[in-house]
Each structure stands twice: as structure tokens, then as C-alpha cells.
Design an enzyme around this catalytic site. Structure first.
Site, mmCIF file in Angstrom:
data_model
loop_
_atom_site.group_PDB
_atom_site.id
_atom_site.type_symbol
_atom_site.label_atom_id
_atom_site.label_comp_id
_atom_site.label_asym_id
_atom_site.label_seq_id
_atom_site.Cartn_x
_atom_site.Cartn_y
_atom_site.Cartn_z
ATOM 1 N N HIS A 195 31.061 46.731 51.691
ATOM 2 C CA HIS A 195 32.030 45.650 51.503
ATOM 3 C C HIS A 195 32.998 46.040 50.395
ATOM 4 O O HIS A 195 32.703 45.903 49.206
ATOM 5 C CB HIS A 195 31.345 44.331 51.148
ATOM 6 N N CYS A 196 34.146 46.537 50.794
ATOM 7 C CA CYS A 196 35.206 46.864 49.837
ATOM 8 C C CYS A 196 36.542 46.670 50.538
ATOM 9 O O CYS A 196 36.614 46.513 51.760
ATOM 10 C CB CYS A 196 35.055 48.277 49.279
ATOM 11 N N HIS A 197 37.612 46.680 49.749
ATOM 12 C CA HIS A 197 38.938 46.394 50.287
ATOM 13 C C HIS A 197 39.928 47.470 49.855
ATOM 14 O O HIS A 197 39.769 48.088 48.797
ATOM 15 C CB HIS A 197 39.447 45.048 49.768
ATOM 16 N N TYR A 236 47.058 34.448 47.416
ATOM 17 C CA TYR A 236 47.008 35.215 46.174
ATOM 18 C C TYR A 236 47.678 36.562 46.409
ATOM 19 O O TYR A 236 47.792 37.032 47.542
ATOM 20 C CB TYR A 236 45.568 35.422 45.696
ATOM 21 N N ARG A 277 36.381 39.383 60.880
ATOM 22 C CA ARG A 277 35.996 38.485 59.793
ATOM 23 C C ARG A 277 36.634 37.108 59.973
ATOM 24 O O ARG A 277 37.801 36.996 60.342
ATOM 25 C CB ARG A 277 36.447 39.069 58.455
ATOM 26 N N HIS A 291 28.442 37.907 50.697
ATOM 27 C CA HIS A 291 28.184 37.500 49.308
ATOM 28 C C HIS A 291 27.051 36.489 49.150
ATOM 29 O O HIS A 291 27.173 35.519 48.391
ATOM 30 C CB HIS A 291 29.461 36.935 48.699
ATOM 31 N N ASP A 316 32.537 45.199 46.637
ATOM 32 C CA ASP A 316 33.609 44.198 46.724
ATOM 33 C C ASP A 316 34.842 44.636 45.937
ATOM 34 O O ASP A 316 35.715 43.812 45.623
ATOM 35 C CB ASP A 316 33.129 42.819 46.257
ATOM 36 N N ASN A 365 40.397 37.738 43.361
ATOM 37 C CA ASN A 365 40.166 36.353 42.946
ATOM 38 C C ASN A 365 39.068 36.176 41.901
ATOM 39 O O ASN A 365 38.562 35.070 41.728
ATOM 40 C CB ASN A 365 39.882 35.455 44.163
#
Length: 304
Positions: free
Chosen positions: A27-29, A45, A120, A177, A244, A249
Site C-alpha cells: 500500500h503506497c502511492h 486535497y 478501490r 488501514h 502508505d 492527509n
């Protein structure tokens, strides 16, 4: 109003623990750079640019060989930045996309060829409008033939309404999460109990990441460990972990990703369970074609 984001940690420490070969950040962006991959006008955001080169370098620093990139709402349904990093990874990255309700079969096939293996859906207040149940059903019908799964991101207080709906969906589902429960309420809280009930259905998986999101004590986020440890111990074959990064945020305590890796010594202290969490489980879900191979996963490195 479009909220700005804090910058990610500038110099994460090198982890004290060593990760097994083939370890996956599930889980990363990747965000932007905005000059090349603009953010969605409807975003709630604006993240700091977090390009693939920085994420590749972070993973090398942490000892991570593979990654699953998760599309975030700031890029909307334009998955271009994610697909660009997957293409640069020599097979070491997979992706989870966000798509429109009217996505076509041809568009989904193109995403699959680009390395996407799931979609997602968001039910988190600060990210704007919830995903529509009818639209989700339509998307699920389209992605099921591809062997994809759904990733569900929700606030814990949505579970009473969401749980019955999620149980209707005929495909594997991954919960982000740890269900975003409030760690200060303990593992006996009703929201966590509902999450555990969902996990009794073997279609459900859960990510034991985001301790900074459920912690109320702050760094080093040890109040989140009992939740993650319980999930790993009880549902060993259906848990995933991720950093993550770059932590969109987060308002106060921007985590050190090296310290997040070291939390794994408490979450999965048994080497066999650590390997299942970081290697075997993500392989089964995102690289199933390699499950029968005894060869280790390729190292995560950008093509040059």
C-alpha cells in the site's frame, strides 16, 4: 476548499530489522509530478509531489523489493502516474486503480495489461462523496472476469451500513488501514468486532498498515500494534502490509518509514509469519502467475 498536505519525512532511518527477499509494500502511492500528471480538479486535497524516482529510492533504502501502488482520490480516475511507475518497475509493481462507473471492458483490459489487479472504493468523509452502491455493483460485474479484487477504504463508523453491502459482493475484498478504527478504544470496541466478523468470511483480506492513522498516542504508534498483531495471528493468510507513503492527509505526526518497518518486529515477530505477510500473501493476490515458481521475486528497480 482544497487542503494542502504535509511533506513526507525527508530522511527516514534505515530499519533495524531485515526484511525477507521479495518483501512487498502492498500500500503506497505515487503522486505527480503535477507538471506531468496533473491532480484532479475535484480533489479535496493537494499532495506534495511524490514521484516514482523517490519511491523507488525509498524502497531500496528500506529493503523492499516489490510494491502495490494504490490510486488515491487526488488523481481521481486518471491512473496515468501509477501506470507510469508500474511500467518502469520491470514487473516488480502492481496497481489498484480507481475507475468510473461507465468504464468500458476495453479500458479495463488496458489497465490489466498495465499491471492493475484491483479497484478501490472510498467511503471516507474527508475524501468527498462516497462511492455509489449501484455503481460499485456495476464495476464489480465488469472486473470479476479479470480475476481482480476490490479494495475498500472506509471510516470505521460506516461499518454498520457497509458490512451487509460488502458481504453481497461476489469477489475478494481488501480492507484498508485496519478499518481505520480508533486505537484508544481497544480491541474490544464494536467497530473492530465488526471488522473481525467480516474477516471470518474468507473473501476478505485486511491491510495491517496505517498505524499513524489509527493511533491516538502518536509516534512510535505502539497503541496500534495490538490490532495489527491480532489480525496477523488470526488471519495469517489474508493480511497485507504497506507503508502508505507519502502518507496523504496526515495532519500532525508525519511518520518515519524506517520506524514503520521496525514496527513489524512487534506485529509479526515470528519469521514465518513475517514472510507470509510480506511475501507470500501479496504474491498470491498480485502475482499469482508466479506462485508455482520457486524463483525469488525480482528486485524493485527502475529501468534505465
Amino acid at each position: 476548499m482544497i487542503a494542502p498536505n504535509l511533506p513526507y519525512h525527508p530522511s527516514p532511518r534505515r530499519p533495524e530489522i531485515s526484511l525477507p527477499p521479495g518483501a512487498c509494500d502492498a500500500h503506497c502511492h505515487v503522486f505527480g509530478p503535477a507538471a506531468r500528471f496533473p491532480f484532479a480538479p475535484e480533489r479535496t486535497y493537494t499532495p506534495i509531489d511524490a514521484p516514482k524516482e523517490t519511491l523507488f529510492a525509498l524502497h531500496r533504502h528500506l529493503g523492499i523489493d516489490r510494491a502495490v501502488l494504490v490510486q488515491a482520490s487526488c488523481h481521481g480516475t486518471d491512473n496515468s502516474a501509477m501506470l507510469d511507475m508500474i511500467a518502469a518497475s520491470d514487473g516488480a509493481c502492481r496497481g489498484v486503480a480507481m475507475v468510473r462507473a461507465d468504464v468500458t471492458d476495453a479500458e479495463l483490459r488496458a489497465l490489466h495489461e498495465g499491471g492493475v489487479r484491483g479497484v478501490r472504493f472510498n467511503f471516507v468523509t474527508h475524501l468527498g462523496k462516497d462511492a455509489d452502491f449501484g455503481g460499485i455493483r456495476g464495476i464489480v460485474e465488469k472486473i470479476a472476469p479479470l480475476g481482480w479484487h476490490a479494495v475498500v477504504h472506509f471510516d470505521a463508523d460506516r461499518l454498520p451500513v457497509l458490512a451487509p453491502f460488502l458481504k453481497e459482493l461476489p469477489l475478494p475484498m481488501v480492507i484498508d488501514h485496519m478499518g481505520r478504527v480508533d486505537a484508544s478504544k481497544g480491541v474490544g470496541q464494536p467497530a473492530f468486532g465488526m471488522l473481525l466478523d467480516l474477516m471470518e468470511d474468507d473473501r476478505f483480506w485486511v491491510k495491517v498498515c496505517g498505524p499513524e492513522r489509527i493511533s491516538r498516542a502518536g509516534p512510535p504508534f505502539h497503541d496500534a500494534v495490538p490490532f495489527a498483531r491480532l489480525l496477523v495471528d488470526r488471519f495469517t493468510d489474508r493480511v497485507l502490509w504497506g507503508t502508505d507513503w507519502p502518507h496523504p492527509n496526515i495532519k500532525v505526526h508525519m511518520p518515519d518509514d524506517g520506524a514503520l518497518v521496525d514496527l513489524l518486529a512487534h506485529v509479526a515477530p515470528d519469521p514465518a509469519r513475517l514472510r507470509t505477510l510480506l511475501v507470500d500473501n501479496p504474491t498470491r493476490l498480485y502475482w499469482p502467475e508466479t506462485v508455482r515458481s520457486a524463483a525469488p521475486a525480482g528486485a524493485l528497480a527502475e529501468k534505465v
